[in-house]
Enzyme design. Structure first.
Site, PDB file in Angstrom:
ATOM      1  N   GLU A 207      38.112  59.720  84.402  1.00  0.00           N
ATOM      2  CA  GLU A 207      38.901  61.178  84.287  1.00  0.00           C
ATOM      3  C   GLU A 207      37.567  62.249  83.983  1.00  0.00           C
ATOM      4  OE1 GLU A 207      42.831  59.579  82.127  1.00  0.00           O
ATOM      5  OE2 GLU A 207      41.281  60.078  80.786  1.00  0.00           O
TER       6      GLU A 207
HETATM    7  C1  TNX Z   1      43.259  56.617  79.953  1.00  0.00           C
HETATM    8  S1  TNX Z   1      41.971  54.762  81.173  1.00  0.00           S
HETATM    9  C2  TNX Z   1      42.213  56.720  79.653  1.00  0.00           C
HETATM   10  C3  TNX Z   1      42.047  57.225  78.289  1.00  0.00           C
HETATM   11  C4  TNX Z   1      43.404  56.862  77.757  1.00  0.00           C
HETATM   12  C5  TNX Z   1      44.356  56.202  77.963  1.00  0.00           C
HETATM   13  C6  TNX Z   1      45.496  56.232  77.646  1.00  0.00           C
HETATM   14  C7  TNX Z   1      40.894  55.032  80.949  1.00  0.00           C
HETATM   15  C8  TNX Z   1      39.230  54.690  81.752  1.00  0.00           C
HETATM   16  N1  TNX Z   1      41.128  56.862  80.377  1.00  0.00           N
HETATM   17  O1  TNX Z   1      40.825  57.770  78.078  1.00  0.00           O
HETATM   18  O2  TNX Z   1      42.925  57.383  76.295  1.00  0.00           O
HETATM   19  O3  TNX Z   1      44.894  56.417  79.380  1.00  0.00           O
HETATM   20  O4  TNX Z   1      46.403  55.078  77.922  1.00  0.00           O
END
Ligand code: TNX
Length: 520
Positions: free
Chosen positions: A331
């Site tokens: 992300e």
């Molecule tokens: C996505 S999964 C994220 C996290 C959040 C999570 C909550 C991922 C690699 N990144 O930063 O905590 O969703 O479900």
């Protein structure tokens, strides 16, 4: 009338490979039918029972690792009240740990044989003995889990078990950044995951909301970045390096390797709040106690960024005996694509320089052709071209599909804790997928294993952790360990339900899903 021995021979059926125990007679149900994860092969011996008594010793064969014996003693002594000394050499009644198992058991498997006077666990490695110990624990009555002395008898049903894992990596992740958990809370979770043959524990140690590990060359990371969390609580919310080393050793004593994660180039607000120079504009960011994602990025064009990362990787690698370093990489919504590639091209060699293998959320794998690196798939789709391409090149993939095995997803719409962005994940949803045939273009031999992550935006206490992880963490353990041939909800659900009394005795705050026939 048939002799007892002949009848036993007739009733002891093995279904090799399928892992299914069939007794074929009206033999009383035993703990042999209640194991999670399901072993590869169980041969029941209904004519035999072993009973652990005060005279028993835990006995070590030549050159057999001591830690699994110590773990076993630590489990058995409080509830039995027996001394259970650990003795070198095979001396008689009790539990015997020996090297030299059937080569089929591989580097992590074991054989467990119950005889009237001994339970013999053979393995070729300490990992195998740890796994055999976990099985023996479940073969004993549920009250073995008590922390205070209970009345026996401490019987183990007669059996020969041969077992080894489907995948080399069965993982659990805990996010200690969104909410901080004390070393004791982390140890409690490590104890709980170890019971299900989990062999990797991934600690998510930095994010926008908190930097949780002391870095001696960058002390403000914890002083400032470790001073708060989601919701705004204040404190010294981080681990010193000594506390981290203690956690790593605690995990190792339970057969678990720690994988530290420092998320980058996004999810870095806590670091950017600690040091002005980590920001492109040279200005410190405010601390963040909300739950949005995707707003932060390290400054890709500044040289100091890579000095910072090298210092972190060097210090953390020096106190991390395990081979993996997790660089996050997910992300990075505020990092332009070209910058993301530039960044990874700088960072991956740094991790290598300090002797670690990079693992990361699957986004990072598009930037490298190195087949030794481990992408962790966390998507919600059945197709992820960059991951499939990596698998085709030879990378092994760690599977954490969010809509299946993210422990922070709500079970149903009434679940008070958790998130639902990836969907609602009831126990049967968590179970009903095949890691080796899930992502298009990623087949069984490309799978490294399964990890169940627990993100903690809404999770504050051990009771919260347990509610989300139980029973889905044991589901992930089953998917990672048991052969595909055993996969069957109707047979799995009662085995899972049989853990209920054990969890009650341990004080685990599990979610009693109505999908599972819980044993009373
Ligand atoms: C996505 S999964 C994220 C996290 C959040 C999570 C909550 C991922 C690699 N990144 O930063 O905590 O969703 O479900």
């Amino acid at each position: 009338m048939k002799s007892k021995r002949v009848r036993a021979a007739l009733t002891a059926l093995v279904i090799a490979g399928s892992g299914v125990l069939v007794t074929g007679t009206a033999e009383a149900a035993t703990t042999l039918q209640e194991l999670v994860p399901q072993p590869v092969q169980i041969q029941a011996r209904p004519d035999i029972t072993f009973t652990l008594t005060a005279a028993a010793k835990i006995q070590l064969g030549p050159d057999t690792a001591r830690k699994p014996a110590e773990l076993l003693a630590g489990i058995l002594r409080p509830s039995t009240g027996f001394a259970l000394p650990i003795a070198d050499g095979v001396t008689g009644e009790g539990i015997v740990l020996l090297n030299g198992a059937d080569p089929k058991t591989g580097p992590e498997g074991y054989q467990l044989d119950v005889t009237p006077k001994q339970v013999v666990i053979r393995a070729n490695t300490a990992a195998g003995h740890f796994n055999g110990v976990s099985t023996l624990r479940q073969l004993l009555p549920a009250k073995i889990e008590a922390k205070t002395k209970q009345a026996g008898p401490w019987t183990v049903p007669g059996a020969s078990i041969l077992d080894h894992p489907r995948y080399q990596h069965r993982g659990a992740m805990l996010d200690v950044s969104r909410h901080f958990f004390t070393p004791d809370q982390v140890k409690r979770y490590i104890d709980q995951i170890a019971a299900f043959k989990i062999n990797y524990f991934h600690l998510h140690l930095s994010d926008d909301q908190g930097w949780r590990l002391e870095i001696k060359s960058w002390p403000e990371l914890t002083k400032i970045g470790g001073s708060t969390e989601v919701g705004g609580r204040k404190g010294q919310l981080f681990y010193t390096q000594d506390q981290y080393k203690d956690l790593v050793a605690y995990a190792a004593n339970r057969g678990i390797t720690v994988i530290p994660e420092f998320d980058m180039p996004g999810h870095t607000n806590a670091a950017q709040a600690s040091y002005a120079e980590l920001n492109c504009d040279g200005k410190k960011r405010p601390l963040y106690t909300g739950t949005d994602v995707g707003f932060s990025s390290l400054c890709i064009s500044k040289e100091i960024t890579y000095k910072f990362i090298e210092d972190v990787v060097r210090e953390v690698s020096a106190i991390t005996p395990g081979p993996y370093f997790h660089i996050g990489g997910d992300e990075a919504l505020s990092t332009p694509d070209a910058d993301y590639v530039k960044f990874m091209n700088r960072v991956l060699p740094i991790v290598k320089k300090y002797g670690k293998t990079t693992t990361g959320w699957h986004e990072f794998i598009k930037t490298t052709k190195d087949t030794a690196l481990v992408p962790q798939f966390w998507g919600t789709t059945r197709s992820e071209p960059n991951v499939a391409a990596a698998a085709q090149r030879g990378n092994k993939i760690l599977m954490s599909p969010a809509n299946r095995i993210y422990l922070d997803m709500k079970y149903n719409k009434n679940t008070k804790l958790g998130l639902d962005w990836a969907g609602l994940v009831e126990v049967k949803d968590a179970y009903s997928w095949n890691p080796g045939a899930y992502l298009s273009g990623v087949t069984e031999t490309s799978i490294r294993g399964v990890e169940a992550p627990l993100w903690t935006e809404t999770i504050r206490t051990s009771a919260d952790i347990e509610y989300m992880a139980f029973p889905r963490l044991p589901v992930a353990a089953e998917l990672g360990w048991s052969t595909a041939a055993t996969h069957n909800w109707d047979r799995f659900a009662p085995r899972l339900g049989a853990q209920g009394p054990r969890w009650k005795i341990q004080g685990i705050n599990f979610y009693a899903s109505t999908q599972v026939p819980w044993k009373k």
